[in-house]
Design a protein around this motif. Structure first.
Motif, PDB file in Angstrom:
ATOM      1  N   GLY B 486      17.948 -14.885   7.720  1.00  0.00           N
ATOM      2  CA  GLY B 486      17.413 -16.001   8.493  1.00  0.00           C
ATOM      3  C   GLY B 486      16.178 -16.611   7.848  1.00  0.00           C
ATOM      4  N   HIS B 487      15.664 -15.937   6.815  1.00  0.00           N
ATOM      5  CA  HIS B 487      14.526 -16.489   6.082  1.00  0.00           C
ATOM      6  C   HIS B 487      14.999 -16.821   4.691  1.00  0.00           C
ATOM      7  CE1 HIS B 487      11.509 -15.181   9.059  1.00  0.00           C
ATOM      8  NE2 HIS B 487      12.436 -14.274   9.312  1.00  0.00           N
ATOM      9  N   SER B 488      14.757 -18.040   4.238  1.00  0.00           N
ATOM     10  CA  SER B 488      15.268 -18.363   2.917  1.00  0.00           C
ATOM     11  C   SER B 488      14.280 -17.917   1.844  1.00  0.00           C
ATOM     12  CB  SER B 488      15.585 -19.848   2.818  1.00  0.00           C
ATOM     13  OG  SER B 488      14.444 -20.556   2.486  1.00  0.00           O
ATOM     14  N   ASN B 489      12.993 -18.056   2.114  1.00  0.00           N
ATOM     15  CA  ASN B 489      12.014 -17.596   1.128  1.00  0.00           C
ATOM     16  C   ASN B 489      11.676 -16.143   1.379  1.00  0.00           C
ATOM     17  OD1 ASN B 489      11.595 -19.520  -0.746  1.00  0.00           O
ATOM     18  ND2 ASN B 489       9.588 -20.163  -0.015  1.00  0.00           N
ATOM     19  N   GLU B 490      11.717 -15.343   0.319  1.00  0.00           N
ATOM     20  CA  GLU B 490      11.377 -13.946   0.529  1.00  0.00           C
ATOM     21  C   GLU B 490       9.894 -13.709   0.293  1.00  0.00           C
ATOM     22  OE1 GLU B 490      13.473 -11.885  -2.982  1.00  0.00           O
ATOM     23  OE2 GLU B 490      14.524 -13.711  -2.494  1.00  0.00           O
ATOM     24  N   ARG B 491       9.397 -12.591   0.771  1.00  0.00           N
ATOM     25  CA  ARG B 491       7.998 -12.234   0.537  1.00  0.00           C
ATOM     26  C   ARG B 491       7.901 -11.501  -0.784  1.00  0.00           C
ATOM     27  NH1 ARG B 491       6.948  -8.324   3.904  1.00  0.00           N
ATOM     28  NH2 ARG B 491       4.691  -8.477   3.727  1.00  0.00           N
ATOM     29  N   VAL B 492       6.888 -11.854  -1.566  1.00  0.00           N
ATOM     30  CA  VAL B 492       6.716 -11.210  -2.863  1.00  0.00           C
ATOM     31  C   VAL B 492       5.620 -10.153  -2.761  1.00  0.00           C
ATOM     32  CG1 VAL B 492       6.285 -11.584  -5.321  1.00  0.00           C
ATOM     33  CG2 VAL B 492       7.335 -13.396  -3.952  1.00  0.00           C
ATOM     34  N   VAL B 493       5.947  -8.958  -3.209  1.00  0.00           N
ATOM     35  CA  VAL B 493       5.009  -7.846  -3.107  1.00  0.00           C
ATOM     36  C   VAL B 493       4.739  -7.271  -4.493  1.00  0.00           C
ATOM     37  CG1 VAL B 493       4.639  -5.538  -2.136  1.00  0.00           C
ATOM     38  CG2 VAL B 493       5.863  -7.275  -0.803  1.00  0.00           C
ATOM     39  N   VAL B 494       3.477  -6.965  -4.775  1.00  0.00           N
ATOM     40  CA  VAL B 494       3.125  -6.282  -6.016  1.00  0.00           C
ATOM     41  C   VAL B 494       2.354  -5.021  -5.657  1.00  0.00           C
ATOM     42  CG1 VAL B 494       1.713  -6.404  -8.109  1.00  0.00           C
ATOM     43  CG2 VAL B 494       3.049  -8.387  -7.407  1.00  0.00           C
ATOM     44  N   CYS B 495       2.772  -3.880  -6.207  1.00  0.00           N
ATOM     45  CA  CYS B 495       2.039  -2.632  -6.036  1.00  0.00           C
ATOM     46  C   CYS B 495       1.526  -2.224  -7.413  1.00  0.00           C
ATOM     47  CB  CYS B 495       2.936  -1.529  -5.496  1.00  0.00           C
ATOM     48  SG  CYS B 495       3.790  -1.963  -3.971  1.00  0.00           S
ATOM     49  N   ALA B 496       0.218  -1.988  -7.518  1.00  0.00           N
ATOM     50  CA  ALA B 496      -0.348  -1.692  -8.828  1.00  0.00           C
ATOM     51  C   ALA B 496      -1.311  -0.515  -8.746  1.00  0.00           C
ATOM     52  CB  ALA B 496      -1.075  -2.930  -9.358  1.00  0.00           C
ATOM     53  N   GLU B 497      -1.275   0.318  -9.755  1.00  0.00           N
ATOM     54  CA  GLU B 497      -2.196   1.459  -9.806  1.00  0.00           C
ATOM     55  C   GLU B 497      -3.464   1.071 -10.554  1.00  0.00           C
ATOM     56  OE1 GLU B 497      -0.347   4.912 -11.451  1.00  0.00           O
ATOM     57  OE2 GLU B 497       1.145   5.046  -9.847  1.00  0.00           O
ATOM     58  N   THR B 498      -4.573   1.699 -10.132  1.00  0.00           N
ATOM     59  CA  THR B 498      -5.831   1.493 -10.857  1.00  0.00           C
ATOM     60  C   THR B 498      -6.646   2.778 -10.821  1.00  0.00           C
ATOM     61  OG1 THR B 498      -7.897   0.257 -10.967  1.00  0.00           O
ATOM     62  CG2 THR B 498      -6.948   0.541  -8.779  1.00  0.00           C
ATOM     63  N   LYS B 499      -7.448   2.973 -11.891  1.00  0.00           N
ATOM     64  CA  LYS B 499      -8.341   4.135 -11.911  1.00  0.00           C
ATOM     65  C   LYS B 499      -9.657   3.795 -11.215  1.00  0.00           C
ATOM     66  CE  LYS B 499      -6.730   6.478 -16.060  1.00  0.00           C
ATOM     67  NZ  LYS B 499      -6.843   6.486 -17.514  1.00  0.00           N
ATOM     68  N   ASN B 500      -9.850   2.499 -10.972  1.00  0.00           N
ATOM     69  CA  ASN B 500     -11.119   2.058 -10.402  1.00  0.00           C
ATOM     70  C   ASN B 500     -11.319   2.560  -8.978  1.00  0.00           C
ATOM     71  OD1 ASN B 500     -11.175   0.714 -12.775  1.00  0.00           O
ATOM     72  ND2 ASN B 500     -11.363  -1.346 -11.913  1.00  0.00           N
ATOM     73  N   ASP B 501     -12.567   2.532  -8.582  1.00  0.00           N
ATOM     74  CA  ASP B 501     -12.983   2.903  -7.242  1.00  0.00           C
ATOM     75  C   ASP B 501     -12.345   1.961  -6.208  1.00  0.00           C
ATOM     76  OD1 ASP B 501     -15.388   2.571  -5.042  1.00  0.00           O
ATOM     77  OD2 ASP B 501     -15.169   4.593  -5.901  1.00  0.00           O
ATOM     78  N   SER B 502     -12.059   2.471  -5.024  1.00  0.00           N
ATOM     79  CA  SER B 502     -11.381   1.639  -4.023  1.00  0.00           C
ATOM     80  C   SER B 502     -12.212   0.427  -3.607  1.00  0.00           C
ATOM     81  CB  SER B 502     -11.013   2.467  -2.795  1.00  0.00           C
ATOM     82  OG  SER B 502     -12.184   2.954  -2.190  1.00  0.00           O
ATOM     83  N   VAL B 527      -0.518  -7.674  -2.048  1.00  0.00           N
ATOM     84  CA  VAL B 527      -0.825  -6.834  -3.213  1.00  0.00           C
ATOM     85  C   VAL B 527      -1.329  -5.511  -2.681  1.00  0.00           C
ATOM     86  CG1 VAL B 527      -2.267  -6.524  -5.253  1.00  0.00           C
ATOM     87  CG2 VAL B 527      -1.465  -8.794  -4.651  1.00  0.00           C
ATOM     88  N   LEU B 528      -0.823  -4.433  -3.238  1.00  0.00           N
ATOM     89  CA  LEU B 528      -1.212  -3.116  -2.782  1.00  0.00           C
ATOM     90  C   LEU B 528      -1.801  -2.357  -3.966  1.00  0.00           C
ATOM     91  CD1 LEU B 528      -0.960  -1.420  -0.217  1.00  0.00           C
ATOM     92  CD2 LEU B 528       1.236  -0.604  -1.054  1.00  0.00           C
ATOM     93  N   MET B 529      -3.100  -2.028  -3.887  1.00  0.00           N
ATOM     94  CA  MET B 529      -3.722  -1.271  -4.976  1.00  0.00           C
ATOM     95  C   MET B 529      -3.596   0.225  -4.657  1.00  0.00           C
ATOM     96  SD  MET B 529      -4.506  -3.739  -6.928  1.00  0.00           S
ATOM     97  CE  MET B 529      -5.055  -2.633  -8.218  1.00  0.00           C
ATOM     98  N   LEU B 530      -3.289   0.998  -5.687  1.00  0.00           N
ATOM     99  CA  LEU B 530      -3.003   2.420  -5.473  1.00  0.00           C
ATOM    100  C   LEU B 530      -3.742   3.289  -6.481  1.00  0.00           C
ATOM    101  CD1 LEU B 530       0.840   1.893  -5.225  1.00  0.00           C
ATOM    102  CD2 LEU B 530      -0.604   2.524  -3.298  1.00  0.00           C
ATOM    103  N   LYS B 531      -3.947   4.540  -6.086  1.00  0.00           N
ATOM    104  CA  LYS B 531      -4.540   5.516  -7.006  1.00  0.00           C
ATOM    105  C   LYS B 531      -3.522   5.879  -8.084  1.00  0.00           C
ATOM    106  CE  LYS B 531      -7.626   7.955  -3.850  1.00  0.00           C
ATOM    107  NZ  LYS B 531      -7.031   7.929  -2.502  1.00  0.00           N
ATOM    108  N   PRO B 532      -3.998   6.325  -9.262  1.00  0.00           N
ATOM    109  CA  PRO B 532      -3.053   6.718 -10.306  1.00  0.00           C
ATOM    110  C   PRO B 532      -2.086   7.786  -9.800  1.00  0.00           C
ATOM    111  CG  PRO B 532      -5.276   6.640 -11.190  1.00  0.00           C
ATOM    112  CD  PRO B 532      -5.392   6.425  -9.716  1.00  0.00           C
ATOM    113  N   GLY B 533      -0.845   7.663 -10.174  1.00  0.00           N
ATOM    114  CA  GLY B 533       0.156   8.654  -9.788  1.00  0.00           C
ATOM    115  C   GLY B 533       0.824   8.364  -8.454  1.00  0.00           C
ATOM    116  N   SER B 534       0.461   7.256  -7.798  1.00  0.00           N
ATOM    117  CA  SER B 534       1.058   6.962  -6.487  1.00  0.00           C
ATOM    118  C   SER B 534       2.478   6.427  -6.603  1.00  0.00           C
ATOM    119  CB  SER B 534       0.236   5.916  -5.736  1.00  0.00           C
ATOM    120  OG  SER B 534      -1.105   6.286  -5.671  1.00  0.00           O
ATOM    121  N   LEU B 535       2.741   5.661  -7.657  1.00  0.00           N
ATOM    122  CA  LEU B 535       4.070   5.046  -7.781  1.00  0.00           C
ATOM    123  C   LEU B 535       5.075   6.085  -8.280  1.00  0.00           C
ATOM    124  CD1 LEU B 535       3.109   1.613  -9.384  1.00  0.00           C
ATOM    125  CD2 LEU B 535       4.061   1.955  -7.103  1.00  0.00           C
ATOM    126  N   PRO B 536       6.245   6.119  -7.655  1.00  0.00           N
ATOM    127  CA  PRO B 536       7.228   7.141  -8.037  1.00  0.00           C
ATOM    128  C   PRO B 536       7.802   6.894  -9.437  1.00  0.00           C
ATOM    129  CG  PRO B 536       8.186   5.583  -6.487  1.00  0.00           C
ATOM    130  CD  PRO B 536       6.740   5.227  -6.594  1.00  0.00           C
TER     131      PRO B 536
END
Lengths: 102, 585
Positions: B486-502, B527-536
């Motif tokens: 029912g939605h023609s445009n999809e939501r775009v998501v980016v998940c990225a790891e960083t060593k930096n402080d939250s 956009v979802l920022m994650l700690k190193p090792g979070s992404l499978p």
């Protein structure tokens, strides 16, 4: 050398715009951007067109068209890559307005 | 299937010989103030002159010719000229206006290399930015002004029906560009399906389009297909439509247009951007086909359009939903003309849980509308396969697979990708759907691809762009689209790891959003920022995009939001089943 037929398209009469001062142009540009962007941070002269204004490519075209309509000018799309800040935009638009009245 | 000609140049020559002087193609100028008209006879003449000029440049049959020509008129003459000279044109997109040149050049380079292009034709402004490609990637770049069209016409030698006619690069992926190689037989067959079987074009028809001619819908759907039926077409520069959508409706009014096509977003743009005052003088009563395809179709968007523009004569029954993909030339199915947006209301719950589209009452909770896209064309077969590779029952959802003379022979010079897409003559589309009474209902996409405003984006490209940002762990980024019915445009998501402080997360999020917008001109919704090792990752250290997407949708990745993207979750589940059986089989 094209041997085809060319035909003009009737268009609506273009509105006559009085020459404007740089300050009027600036404030009108900023009003248009703020209306379009609805950002929490207020957009000013030194705002970056790239980082401070969250528009996708279709919305950028829409914004450009708003300026064209407001000032009665044509903004060439290939000039857009030069623009980094709102100030750059002001300068371009102001020069196009002046050219129009020359 | 009986075809009255075997190749596109033959169709042009025939149209030139047998049609009236007032039938042909009209090009609206870039400034919108003029139109130039070519009768089919004049179009054939100019094409033969362009062909002659290209041959004079030393090009021989089968040579690939790259085309980066933003102006419709010049593009069409050079494209048809190359085909007429039995060369293989390769259309390429011009640089994005606010985009970064670096990535653009990188993409062009890959495409030119993959297609082993002999010569690139462009315009002076673009030639000046392509300098770095000369020598390393391509031997010769010329501008349209260098083409000496005043030379004699090239004598016509028809190509063979199985010769490659042109190559369409569907993927902007920097890693592995895939060029769909189409033969004249593919094109003529699909053109016949579109014009005669789908639209049922008559002498009274007039096509009106603003579609970019570097994409299949504009190029094949209008420039090539209309030659077969000698249907006059008016071409508006795409930018004119994006600037002032009303110009699309004005051209239809001016030329009494009967046929137009556009992706879903274009109808939405008209509803949103065209003001009441602009409707004065608009008359859409001539329009009998308003085709819609190239991205998921949302009933609500089309209904709003019909509601707004019925006041100026638009008839809702003109809407013609269709399904297709470049690998099958263009069109696979067309809804029946005047079917008035027939569709199903199905339970999203049973669709995503049980793999079956169960009918429910419109408006009941969890009901989703899926539009009917019609039956496959004569001479073509369409099936729905489940993850075991078995044919699905009616209303059971599975992958759409197709077979027939419109299906490409393969990707150009890319056997690996071809073998992955075509098995035993069946093209695996990567799209999900179901059949009811032989008619197709498209539900979503299995393949890793994000579609925004009718344009395709590849997760890999977005990932590598985000990876370039300082602070982002290189190669530890996943991007995906979240689809919902029912939605023609999809939501775009980016998940990225960083060593930096939250504390630096908000700044990094902003940088990623800005960079992706700058390079691709699209907005990232989350956009979802994650700690190193979070992404499978797999045991060999490869990122698992699919699993990451599932964790995200389940709210198990960082602090992601739960409860959206039911369809995406279902697709992920389907994918995992698919892979499970693939590995066992």
């Amino acid at each position: 050398m094209l041997v085809n037929q060319r035909q003009g398209i009737k268009q609506g009469s273009e509105k006559n715009h009085d020459p404007k001062t740089y300050d009027t142009v600036r404030s009108e540009i900023i009003t248009i951007i703020n209306k379009k962007v609805e950002s929490i941070d207020h957009i000013g002269e030194h705002s970056s067109l790239i980082t401070d204004i969250d528009l996708d490519s279709i919305e950028v075209v829409e914004l450009i068209t708003k300026f064209e309509d407001k000032f009665g000018i044509q903004i060439p799309m290939d000039r857009l890559t030069e623009l980094k800040t709102v100030k750059d935009l002001e300068r371009l638009i102001f020069s196009l307005i002046q050219k129009k009245h020359m | 299937m009986k075809l009255h000609c075997k190749t596109i140049p033959e169709a042009l020559v025939k149209a030139a010989a047998s049609s009236d002087a007032d039938r042909g193609y009209t090009f609206v100028s870039e400034d919108g103030k003029n139109e130039s008209f070519y009768s089919f006879k004049e179009l054939a003449n100019q094409t033969a002159r362009h062909a002659g000029a290209l041959v004079q440049l030393g090009l021989a049959k089968g040579d690939r010719v790259g085309l980066i020509v933003p102006q419709n008129e010049e593009f069409v003459l050079n494209f048809l000229g190359a085909m007429y000279a039995r060369l293989i044109p390769v259309p390429l997109s011009p640089p994005l206006n606010l985009g970064q040149l670096g990535l653009y050049l990188e993409q062009i380079k890959h495409i030119l290399k993959a297609s082993e292009t002999a010569l690139l034709i462009t315009v002076p402004q673009i030639k000046s930015v392509l300098g770095s490609l000369l020598g390393s990637t391509i031997n010769k770049i010329i501008t349209i002004d260098d083409i000496n069209v005043s030379t004699d016409k090239l004598a016509f030698t028809p190509p063979a029906e199985n010769d490659f006619a042109f190559i369409q690069f569907t993927s902007g992926s920097t890693a592995k560009p895939k060029g769909v190689a189409l033969t004249h037989k593919n094109l003529v067959t699909n053109a016949h399906c579109i014009m005669n079987l789908g639209i049922q074009a008559s002498e009274q028809d007039v096509g009106c389009t603003w579609l970019p001619l570097i994409h299949d819908m504009g190029l094949i759907g209008f420039v090539l297909s209309s030659l077969l039926t000698k249907t006059p077409v008016v071409f508006l520069p795409p930018l004119r439509f994006l600037k002032r959508p009303v110009e699309w409706l004005q051209m239809i009014t001016r030329h009494r247009g009967t046929i137009t096509f556009a992706p879903n977003f274009a109808f939405g743009l008209c509803t949103k951007r065209i003001g009441e005052s602009e409707l004065e003088g608009i008359d859409l009563s001539s329009l009998r086909v308003a085709g819609c395809g190239a991205e998921p179709i949302a009933l609500a968007t089309l209904e709003k359009f019909a509601q707004k523009f019925s006041a100026v004569g638009f008839q809702k029954k003109a809407f013609l939903p269709c399904y297709g993909l470049a690998e099958s030339t263009l069109a696979v199915t067309f809804a029946e003309p005047e079917n008035s947006l027939k569709g199903d209301y199905v339970s999203l719950e049973s669709l995503t849980r049980e793999n079956v589209a169960v009918l429910v009452k419109p408006g009941s909770s969890g009901a989703a509308n899926i539009l009917c896209c019609g039956k496959p064309f004569e001479g073509h077969e369409l099936r729905i396969y489940d993850f075991r590779g078995q044919i699905c029952k009616e209303r059971e959802i599975g992958e759409i697979v197709i077979r027939g003379p419109s299906v490409m022979s393969g990707y150009f010079n890319n056997k690996e990708a071809t073998d992955e897409a075509i098995k035993d003559g069946w093209l695996y589309t990567g799209d999900l759907g179901y059949l009811q009474d032989g008619e197709l209902y498209v539900c979503g996409r299995l393949k890793d691809l994000i579609i925004i405003s009718g344009k395709n984006y590849y997760p890999m490209d977005i990932e590598s762009t985000a990876s370039e940002i300082e602070g982002v762990r290189k190669g530890n980024v996943v991007a995906f689209g979240v689809q919902d019915i029912g939605h023609s445009n999809e939501r775009v998501v980016v998940c990225a790891e960083t060593k930096n402080d939250s504390r630096s997360y908000p700044e990094l999020e902003k940088k990623i959003k800005t960079k992706v917008r700058e390079v691709f001109g699209i907005k990232i919704d989350d956009v979802l920022m994650l700690k190193p090792g979070s992404l499978p990752k797999t045991s060999s250290g490869k990122l698992q995009r699919t699993l990451a997407q599932k964790l995200y949708l389940n709210g198990e990745l960082g602090v992601s939001k739960k409860g959206q993207g039911k369809l995406s979750l279902f697709i992920l589940w389907t994918k995992s089943q698919w892979n499970f059986f693939k590995h066992r089989g």
